[in-house]
Design a protein around this motif. Structure first.
Motif, mmCIF file in Angstrom:
data_model
loop_
_atom_site.group_PDB
_atom_site.id
_atom_site.type_symbol
_atom_site.label_atom_id
_atom_site.label_comp_id
_atom_site.label_asym_id
_atom_site.label_seq_id
_atom_site.Cartn_x
_atom_site.Cartn_y
_atom_site.Cartn_z
ATOM 1 N N LEU A 177 0.918 4.301 -2.695
ATOM 2 C CA LEU A 177 0.846 5.713 -2.307
ATOM 3 C C LEU A 177 1.969 6.501 -2.974
ATOM 4 N N VAL A 231 1.666 9.520 -5.764
ATOM 5 C CA VAL A 231 2.207 10.859 -5.483
ATOM 6 C C VAL A 231 3.227 11.239 -6.558
ATOM 7 N N ALA A 258 0.832 -1.210 0.000
ATOM 8 C CA ALA A 258 0.000 0.000 0.000
ATOM 9 C C ALA A 258 0.865 1.259 0.000
ATOM 10 N N THR A 259 1.974 1.223 0.713
ATOM 11 C CA THR A 259 2.888 2.364 0.722
ATOM 12 C C THR A 259 3.508 2.572 -0.650
ATOM 13 N N TRP A 311 -3.647 4.461 -1.057
ATOM 14 C CA TRP A 311 -3.136 3.647 0.043
ATOM 15 C C TRP A 311 -4.283 2.951 0.762
ATOM 16 N N LEU A 312 -5.311 3.726 1.094
ATOM 17 C CA LEU A 312 -6.475 3.167 1.787
ATOM 18 C C LEU A 312 -7.163 2.107 0.932
ATOM 19 N N GLY A 346 -2.787 10.029 -3.137
ATOM 20 C CA GLY A 346 -1.908 8.974 -2.631
ATOM 21 C C GLY A 346 -2.498 8.265 -1.422
ATOM 22 N N ILE A 347 -3.015 9.038 -0.488
ATOM 23 C CA ILE A 347 -3.628 8.446 0.707
ATOM 24 C C ILE A 347 -4.871 7.648 0.329
ATOM 25 N N SER A 348 -5.648 8.149 -0.608
ATOM 26 C CA SER A 348 -6.815 7.400 -1.077
ATOM 27 C C SER A 348 -6.398 6.072 -1.710
ATOM 28 N N CYS A 358 -2.002 15.732 -4.615
ATOM 29 C CA CYS A 358 -1.151 14.540 -4.732
ATOM 30 C C CYS A 358 -1.224 13.686 -3.479
ATOM 31 N N LEU A 359 -1.124 14.335 -2.324
ATOM 32 C CA LEU A 359 -1.191 13.597 -1.067
ATOM 33 C C LEU A 359 -2.567 12.975 -0.855
ATOM 34 N N GLY A 360 -3.608 13.711 -1.185
ATOM 35 C CA GLY A 360 -4.970 13.171 -1.065
ATOM 36 C C GLY A 360 -5.173 11.950 -1.951
#
Length: 115
Positions: free
Chosen positions: A72, A76, A68-69, A97-98, A93-95, A89-91
């Motif tokens: 992410l 990104v 998952a990382t 990842w989740l 990436g986190i999405s 980008c972070l949003g």
């Protein structure tokens, strides 16, 4: 006092990585990809007297989070390359990842029903 020492050493590692990345971005990325946080966490847990069973479960959790990382970081990277804002980008990436974590959970449950 012990918590303050952990915070200072951990912050020092992060500061060192960001300083390296400022001067040598690619090398900084390689250094950041080192399992520094995982290793520091294992060391702190060991020093605090946690049993090896706990350390083993922690290591498995880190391994479980690795795909998952990677997702992410790939999202990104691609988003930044296409000039999206950092927050976007972070949003994304986190999405991603989740979504990967949830997909892993579903896959494990499915495999358990087959076996």
């Amino acid at each position: 006092m012990y918590v303050i020492m952990k915070i200072l050493i951990s912050a020092g590692v992060i500061a060192a990585v960001t300083e390296i990345a400022k001067r040598f971005p690619s090398f900084g990325g390689i250094v950041a990809a080192l399992p520094l946080v995982s290793l520091l966490s294992i060391i702190w847990l060991y020093v605090q007297g946690e049993p090896t069973k706990t350390l083993s479960k922690f290591a498995l959790g880190v391994l479980w989070g690795f795909p998952a990382t990677a997702v992410l970081l790939a999202i990104v990277y691609i988003s930044l390359k296409h000039s999206f804002s950092l927050i976007t980008c972070l949003g994304l990436g986190i999405s991603g990842w989740l979504g990967c974590i949830l997909l892993q959970e579903v896959a494990v449950k499915f495999i358990k029903t087959i076996i």
